[in-house]
Design a protein around this motif. Structure first.
Motif, PDB file in Angstrom:
ATOM      1  N   MET A  45       0.568  -1.517  -0.047  1.00  8.31           N
ATOM      2  CA  MET A  45       0.162   0.255  -0.056  1.00  8.31           C
ATOM      3  C   MET A  45       0.652   1.434   0.011  1.00  8.31           C
ATOM      4  O   MET A  45       0.650   2.059  -1.056  1.00  8.31           O
ATOM      5  CB  MET A  45      -0.957   0.156   1.131  1.00  8.31           C
ATOM      6  CG  MET A  45      -2.119  -1.427   1.457  1.00  8.31           C
ATOM      7  SD  MET A  45      -3.009  -0.788  -0.535  1.00  8.31           S
ATOM      8  CE  MET A  45      -2.488  -2.441  -1.164  1.00  8.31           C
ATOM      9  N   ALA A  46       1.914   1.303   0.420  1.00 11.72           N
ATOM     10  CA  ALA A  46       2.686   2.359   0.685  1.00 11.72           C
ATOM     11  C   ALA A  46       3.825   2.576  -0.667  1.00 11.72           C
ATOM     12  O   ALA A  46       3.536   3.759  -0.959  1.00 11.72           O
ATOM     13  CB  ALA A  46       3.890   2.091   1.758  1.00 11.72           C
ATOM     14  N   PHE A  47       3.816   1.510  -1.259  1.00 12.69           N
ATOM     15  CA  PHE A  47       4.694   1.498  -2.495  1.00 12.69           C
ATOM     16  C   PHE A  47       3.762   2.443  -3.761  1.00 12.69           C
ATOM     17  O   PHE A  47       3.711   2.859  -4.617  1.00 12.69           O
ATOM     18  CB  PHE A  47       5.553   0.605  -2.490  1.00 12.69           C
ATOM     19  CG  PHE A  47       6.787   0.650  -1.530  1.00 12.69           C
ATOM     20  CD1 PHE A  47       7.801   1.782  -2.401  1.00 12.69           C
ATOM     21  CD2 PHE A  47       6.820   0.172  -0.555  1.00 12.69           C
ATOM     22  CE1 PHE A  47       8.959   1.631  -2.102  1.00 12.69           C
ATOM     23  CE2 PHE A  47       8.384  -0.108  -0.434  1.00 12.69           C
ATOM     24  CZ  PHE A  47       9.030   1.236  -0.310  1.00 12.69           C
ATOM     25  N   LEU A  48       2.761   1.689  -3.523  1.00 14.54           N
ATOM     26  CA  LEU A  48       1.417   1.818  -4.300  1.00 14.54           C
ATOM     27  C   LEU A  48       1.415   3.740  -4.846  1.00 14.54           C
ATOM     28  O   LEU A  48       1.509   4.201  -5.084  1.00 14.54           O
ATOM     29  CB  LEU A  48       0.254   1.828  -4.561  1.00 14.54           C
ATOM     30  CG  LEU A  48       0.699  -0.607  -4.860  1.00 14.54           C
ATOM     31  CD1 LEU A  48      -0.610  -1.021  -4.852  1.00 14.54           C
ATOM     32  CD2 LEU A  48       0.806  -0.435  -6.308  1.00 14.54           C
ATOM     33  N   SER A  49       0.581   3.960  -2.704  1.00  8.56           N
ATOM     34  CA  SER A  49       0.655   5.379  -2.973  1.00  8.56           C
ATOM     35  C   SER A  49       2.035   6.244  -2.840  1.00  8.56           C
ATOM     36  O   SER A  49       1.684   7.150  -3.714  1.00  8.56           O
ATOM     37  CB  SER A  49       0.665   5.626  -1.797  1.00  8.56           C
ATOM     38  OG  SER A  49       1.977   5.819  -0.938  1.00  8.56           O
TER      39      SER A  49
ATOM     40  N   LEU B  68      -4.681   5.162   0.082  1.00  7.02           N
ATOM     41  CA  LEU B  68      -3.750   4.436   0.385  1.00  7.02           C
ATOM     42  C   LEU B  68      -2.334   4.400   1.091  1.00  7.02           C
ATOM     43  O   LEU B  68      -2.381   3.419   1.537  1.00  7.02           O
ATOM     44  CB  LEU B  68      -2.426   3.600  -1.636  1.00  7.02           C
ATOM     45  CG  LEU B  68      -3.462   4.005  -2.550  1.00  7.02           C
ATOM     46  CD1 LEU B  68      -2.698   3.577  -3.298  1.00  7.02           C
ATOM     47  CD2 LEU B  68      -4.012   2.331  -2.433  1.00  7.02           C
ATOM     48  N   LEU B  69      -2.014   5.721   1.369  1.00 10.73           N
ATOM     49  CA  LEU B  69      -1.449   5.782   1.760  1.00 10.73           C
ATOM     50  C   LEU B  69      -1.286   6.097   3.651  1.00 10.73           C
ATOM     51  O   LEU B  69      -0.871   5.788   4.169  1.00 10.73           O
ATOM     52  CB  LEU B  69      -0.472   7.783   2.055  1.00 10.73           C
ATOM     53  CG  LEU B  69       0.565   8.310   3.009  1.00 10.73           C
ATOM     54  CD1 LEU B  69       2.193   7.767   2.836  1.00 10.73           C
ATOM     55  CD2 LEU B  69       1.399   9.561   2.198  1.00 10.73           C
ATOM     56  N   THR B  70      -2.764   6.609   3.462  1.00 10.46           N
ATOM     57  CA  THR B  70      -3.243   6.952   4.601  1.00 10.46           C
ATOM     58  C   THR B  70      -3.575   5.044   5.288  1.00 10.46           C
ATOM     59  O   THR B  70      -3.620   4.999   6.880  1.00 10.46           O
ATOM     60  CB  THR B  70      -4.891   7.050   5.018  1.00 10.46           C
ATOM     61  OG1 THR B  70      -5.158   8.192   4.105  1.00 10.46           O
ATOM     62  CG2 THR B  70      -6.149   7.202   5.970  1.00 10.46           C
ATOM     63  N   PHE B  71      -4.389   4.211   4.512  1.00 16.31           N
ATOM     64  CA  PHE B  71      -4.345   3.003   5.282  1.00 16.31           C
ATOM     65  C   PHE B  71      -3.111   2.190   5.334  1.00 16.31           C
ATOM     66  O   PHE B  71      -2.988   1.163   6.846  1.00 16.31           O
ATOM     67  CB  PHE B  71      -5.065   2.199   3.379  1.00 16.31           C
ATOM     68  CG  PHE B  71      -4.953   0.842   4.252  1.00 16.31           C
ATOM     69  CD1 PHE B  71      -6.265   0.913   5.195  1.00 16.31           C
ATOM     70  CD2 PHE B  71      -4.622  -0.756   3.660  1.00 16.31           C
ATOM     71  CE1 PHE B  71      -6.094  -1.038   5.333  1.00 16.31           C
ATOM     72  CE2 PHE B  71      -4.619  -1.665   3.629  1.00 16.31           C
ATOM     73  CZ  PHE B  71      -5.865  -1.936   4.854  1.00 16.31           C
ATOM     74  N   ALA B  72      -1.548   2.918   4.448  1.00 20.10           N
ATOM     75  CA  ALA B  72      -0.505   2.042   4.933  1.00 20.10           C
ATOM     76  C   ALA B  72      -0.109   2.719   6.454  1.00 20.10           C
ATOM     77  O   ALA B  72       0.676   2.236   7.565  1.00 20.10           O
ATOM     78  CB  ALA B  72       0.716   2.579   3.976  1.00 20.10           C
ATOM     79  N   ILE B  73      -0.258   4.200   6.198  1.00 16.94           N
ATOM     80  CA  ILE B  73       0.226   4.342   8.328  1.00 16.94           C
ATOM     81  C   ILE B  73      -1.160   3.201   8.660  1.00 16.94           C
ATOM     82  O   ILE B  73       0.303   3.784   9.035  1.00 16.94           O
ATOM     83  CB  ILE B  73       0.050   6.113   7.655  1.00 16.94           C
ATOM     84  CG1 ILE B  73       0.915   6.548   7.225  1.00 16.94           C
ATOM     85  CG2 ILE B  73       0.044   6.348   9.214  1.00 16.94           C
ATOM     86  CD1 ILE B  73       0.740   8.225   6.857  1.00 16.94           C
ATOM     87  N   ILE B  74      -2.184   3.358   8.724  1.00 17.83           N
ATOM     88  CA  ILE B  74      -2.909   2.475   9.506  1.00 17.83           C
ATOM     89  C   ILE B  74      -2.233   0.943   9.455  1.00 17.83           C
ATOM     90  O   ILE B  74      -2.299   1.246  10.860  1.00 17.83           O
ATOM     91  CB  ILE B  74      -4.507   2.712   9.217  1.00 17.83           C
ATOM     92  CG1 ILE B  74      -5.127   4.141   9.734  1.00 17.83           C
ATOM     93  CG2 ILE B  74      -5.474   1.884   9.969  1.00 17.83           C
ATOM     94  CD1 ILE B  74      -6.054   4.929   9.013  1.00 17.83           C
ATOM     95  N   SER B  75      -2.370   0.945   9.169  1.00 17.07           N
ATOM     96  CA  SER B  75      -1.827  -0.813   8.688  1.00 17.07           C
ATOM     97  C   SER B  75      -0.688  -0.598   9.522  1.00 17.07           C
ATOM     98  O   SER B  75      -0.125  -1.867  10.194  1.00 17.07           O
ATOM     99  CB  SER B  75      -1.666  -1.594   7.636  1.00 17.07           C
ATOM    100  OG  SER B  75      -0.740  -0.517   6.793  1.00 17.07           O
TER     101      SER B  75
END
Length: 271
Positions: A132-136, A189-196
């Motif tokens: 998710m982080a790298f897709l963002s 995507l960045l938001t989800f990466a941070i939450i995960s």
């Protein structure tokens, strides 16, 4: 096998970069098709390389700087191809593919050997968080390329010197639209990466947030893009201001990804 796939990927990205730059000089349809197919081939071989490394390692291969840079390049190529197909802006590849090539070349400067996974990384969240982080990051990289093109095009209009390059670049409206669509893709995507990542941190280290340098700079990056998205949605930030913020945001992102890893120590030092 893995090394052969990586070299093939690097050569195809080099060929794609040359083809896209040739298209920038002479925007002919045949050059556009060649550029797209060569990049698609590079992306496909790169994906096979990543899967092969996953099979060999037994875990998602985004655990060190070589693997992370490689996956970053893969993600940028994939996201760019989607936007090229949607907006028919082949010339954007002249600004994006050199970045992909540089990232892949940069990855060769770090050890590529597959090593046992750090105990803290043995989690189902590894794939979720990193992908998710790298897709963002990839979406923001494409926005960065579009923003540079926007500023070039805007400069031509402002100076009233409408040269050959002006005729080749997309309109300001199209470039601004790409910038916005990349933002609306990358920010969630960045938001989800941070939450995960926070959920993963709690299970690995016993706390959701420890103000580790990577966590702190990830939050700074999130605020930069949140401000850009908020400005676009509420106060009508468009055009030049949005382009500059997309560029600034991408440099902040690069520091979060590379600067923190190379110059700061913390819980994420092994990634």
């Amino acid at each position: 096998m893995n090394a052969v796939l990586f070299v093939a990927t690097l050569l195809l990205y080099l060929a794609a970069t040359v083809a896209y730059l040739a298209f920038l000089v002479k925007p002919r349809e045949v050059l556009g098709k060649i550029s797209r197919w060569v990049l698609t081939g590079g992306f496909a071989i790169h994906a096979v390389y990543t899967v092969d490394r996953y099979v060999e390692a037994g875990y998602t291969p985004i655990t060190n700087l070589h693997e992370s840079l490689s996956f970053f390049g893969l993600a940028i190529a994939g996201v760019y191809l989607i936007f090229e197909r949607k907006y028919r802006t082949i010339i954007l590849g002249s600004f994006v593919t050199p970045l992909v090539l540089l990232i892949l070349i940069g990855s060769t400067g770090f050890p590529s050997a597959i090593s046992p996974l750090n105990p803290a990384l043995k989690s189902r969240w590894l794939a979720v968080h990193t992908v998710m982080a790298f897709l963002s990051y990839a979406a923001f990289a494409v926005a960065f390329g579009a923003a540079i093109m926007y500023l070039i095009q805007e400069h031509f209009l402002k100076s009233k010197k409408l040269g050959a390059l002006y005729q080749k670049l997309p309109s300001l409206d199209v470039l601004d639209e790409i910038n916005y669509r990349c933002l609306t893709l990358g920010f969630p995507l960045l938001t989800f990466a941070i939450i995960s990542g926070a959920i993963w941190a709690e299970s690995a280290w016993g706390t959701y947030w420890s103000w580790d340098p990577k966590e702190t700079w990830s939050l700074i990056t999130w605020f930069v893009y949140a401000a850009l998205l908020h400005g676009r949605l509420t106060t009508g930030w468009r055009g030049k201001k949005a382009a500059w913020l997309a560029i600034i945001g991408f440099f902040v992102l690069l520091f979060t990804f590379l600067g923190v890893n190379l110059f700061m120590s913390g819980l994420h030092s092994y990634t």
